[in-house]
Design an enzyme around this catalytic site. Structure first.
Site, short mmCIF file in Angstrom:
data_model
loop_
_atom_site.label_atom_id
_atom_site.label_comp_id
_atom_site.label_asym_id
_atom_site.label_seq_id
_atom_site.Cartn_x
_atom_site.Cartn_y
_atom_site.Cartn_z
N ARG A 237 0.87 -1.18 0.00
CA ARG A 237 0.00 0.00 0.00
C ARG A 237 0.91 1.23 0.00
NH1 ARG A 237 -3.46 -2.71 -1.60
NH2 ARG A 237 -5.49 -3.20 -0.71
N GLU A 266 -2.70 7.68 -4.45
CA GLU A 266 -3.15 7.12 -5.74
C GLU A 266 -4.65 7.30 -5.98
OE1 GLU A 266 -1.99 2.94 -4.95
OE2 GLU A 266 -4.10 2.43 -5.25
N HIS A 298 -1.13 0.17 -9.71
CA HIS A 298 -1.86 -0.80 -8.89
C HIS A 298 -2.43 -1.93 -9.75
CE1 HIS A 298 -3.86 -1.01 -4.70
NE2 HIS A 298 -3.77 -2.23 -5.21
#
Ligand code: NAI
Length: 359
Positions: A237, A266, A298
Site C-alpha cells: 500500500r 493514488e 496498482h
C-alpha cells in the site's frame, strides 16, 4: 439482491457477469463508473449492497448516506480493508465483507517482474530498440544470484516472493512481527530483526498491510539505514512508504532503484485515463522524473485468475449475506460483539488486535 458496483471498469463487468451467471443464486448488478464517496453514494438508492474497490471512499460520511439509502452490505472486492471506517460501519449496522485471498501469485509475480525490469532496464531497452538505438550504455544490470532479498511481511504474498527469489538463488531474509517460521523455512528464507533487514538487503520488497504501525514504515530514518544503491519495491500500500523521504533517498543516491505499484495519493489518480490532463500531484510528477523509478498503477492483482477469484468470492459473500444475514468473509472491528463474532475462527495476521475476521 440488488448490488451497486462502484468504480466499474469493463474488466470488472466481464468477470462479475460471468461469476453471477455461474452462481446458483443470482443478483441484479448495477455497474457504475463513479468512484464511491459521500456524493456518489446517493446512486446506491434502491440497492441492498454496494461492491467497492480499493480507491472508493468508505468514510463515515459516505457510510451514513449509504445506510440512509437502505444499503446493508459493503462487499469489498479487495483483501485490504484499510479504506473502510469499520467502526462507523458497525455503528450504522452495515456488514462488511472482503476477499481474503484471491491470487497471491499474481502480486508476487508482478513484484518479481518489477525487480527484473528495473535491474535489466527492460523498459528502457524496449523504447530504445524501437527507435533504432542498439547501444548498451546505461543498460548495465547485475546478477541476481547471491544477492540478498529482504521481505517485509511474510504473509501470502511475501512468502510467494520469497519462494520465487530463492529460485534465482538469492539469499532471502525477512522481517514480520508475527513470523511464520515454518512457512519461511519451507521456502528457504530466515527471519532477521527489522534493522538487519534494512542494513543487509540488496533488494527490499514490502508486503505488509497498511495500518497505524506500518504507515510510513519506510521513512527517512529507515532509508538512512539501507544499503547504498538498494532496490526498493512496494506492491503493498502506498502509505507504507513516505514518498517525500523516498524522493530524498533517490536524490542523494542512497536508493538505486524504485519499483512502485502503489502510491500514497493514488486515489483519484490510478485506474483512470488522465493522459489528456496535466498531473496535478507534484510529488508524483517528481517521482516520474527519475530514470531509475518504475511505476505501475496498482496492477499487481490484475490477472485473469485473480479477477475470476475476486468476482466469485464477492458473489459468494453477497449470496451468503442474502441467505442468512452474514457474508462468507466478514470484517468486523474488535470489541463490537454480534452473532458473527463468536464464529470468528482466526484473527488476520497483520492486524490481530484491532480486527477480527472470519475465514
Ligand atoms: P497477509 O495478511 O497474508 O500478510 C501480511 C503480512 O504482513 C502478515 O504476515 C503480517 O504479520 C505482516 N506484517 C504486519 N505488520 C508488519 C510490519 N510492521 N512489518 C512487516 N510485516 C508486517 O497479506 P497479503 O495477502 O500477503 O498481502 C500483503 C499486502 O499486499 C496487503 O496488505 C495489501 O495491502 C497488498 N496487496 C496489493 C495488491 C496489489 O494489487 N498491488 C493486491 C493485494 C494485496
Amino acid at each position: 439482491m440488488k448490488v451497486a458496483v462502484f468504480s466499474t471498469h469493463p474488466f470488472d463487468r466481464r468477470f462479475f457477469d460471468d461469476a453471477n451467471a455461474a452462481a446458483t443464486r443470482r443478483h441484479i448488478l448495477t455497474f457504475l463508473d463513479a468512484r464511491l464517496d459521500a456524493r456518489s453514494a446517493l446512486l446506491a438508492a434502491g440497492h441492498q449492497a454496494v461492491c467497492v474497490f480499493v480507491n472508493d471512499r468508505l468514510d463515515s460520511a459516505t457510510l451514513e448516506v449509504l445506510a440512509e439509502q437502505g444499503v446493508r452490505l459493503l462487499a469489498l472486492r479487495s483483501a485490504g480493508f484499510n479504506h473502510v471506517d469499520l467502526v462507523a460501519a458497525a455503528q450504522l449496522g452495515l456488514s462488511v465483507a472482503r476477499v481474503p485471498a484471491y491470487s497471491p501469485d499474481a502480486i508476487a509475480e508482478h513484484t518479481v517482474a518489477m525487480i527484473l525490469t528495473l535491474n535489466r532496464k527492460i523498459h528502457k531497452a524496449y523504447a530504445r530498440i524501437r527507435e533504432g538505438n542498439f547501444a548498451l550504455d546505461g543498460l548495465l544490470g547485475f546478477d541476481l544470484r547471491g544477492r540478498t532479498v529482504g521481505i517485509a511481511g511474510t504473509g501470502k504474498i511475501g512468502l510467494n516472493v520469497a519462494r520465487i527469489m530463492r529460485g534465482f538463488d538469492c539469499e532471502v531474509i525477512a522481517y514480520d512481527p508475527f513470523p511464520d517460521e515454518a512457512g519461511l523455512a519451507t521456502v528457504g528464507g530466515r527471519y532477521v530483526p527489522w534493522k538487519q533487514l534494512l542494513e543487509q538487503s540488496d533488494i527490499l520488497s514490502l508486503h505488509c498491510p497498511l495500518n497505524a504501525e506500518t504507515r510510513h514504515l519506510v521513512d527517512a530514518a529507515a532509508i538512512a539505514q539501507m544499503k547504498e544503491n538498494v532496490m526498493l519495491i512496494n506492491t503493498s500500500r502506498g502509505a507504507v512508504v513516505d514518498t517525500r523521504a523516498l524522493i530524498n533517498g533517490l536524490k542523494n543516491g542512497r536508493i538505486g532503484y524504485v519499483g512502485l505499484d502503489v502510491y500514497e495519493e493514488e486515489e483519484g489518480l490510478f485506474f483512470a485515463d488522465l493522459s489528456d490532463q496535466p498531473i496535478q500531484d507534484d510529488v508524483f510528477a517528481r517521482l516520474l522524473t527519475f530514470p531509475n523509478v518504475l511505476i505501475t498503477g496498482h496492477q499487481g492483482f490484475f490477472t485473469q485468475e485473480a479477477l475470476t477469484a475476486i468476482a466469485e468470492t464477492t458473489i459468494a459473500n453477497i449470496s451468503a449475506f442474502e441467505e442468512n444475514g452474514k457474508p462468507l468473509y466478514p470484517v468486523r472491528p474488535a470489541g463490537i460483539k454480534g452473532p458473527e463474532y463468536r464464529e470468528c475462527i482466526y484473527v488476520v495476521a497483520g492486524w490481530p488486535i484491532a480486527f477480527s475476521v472470519t475465514a
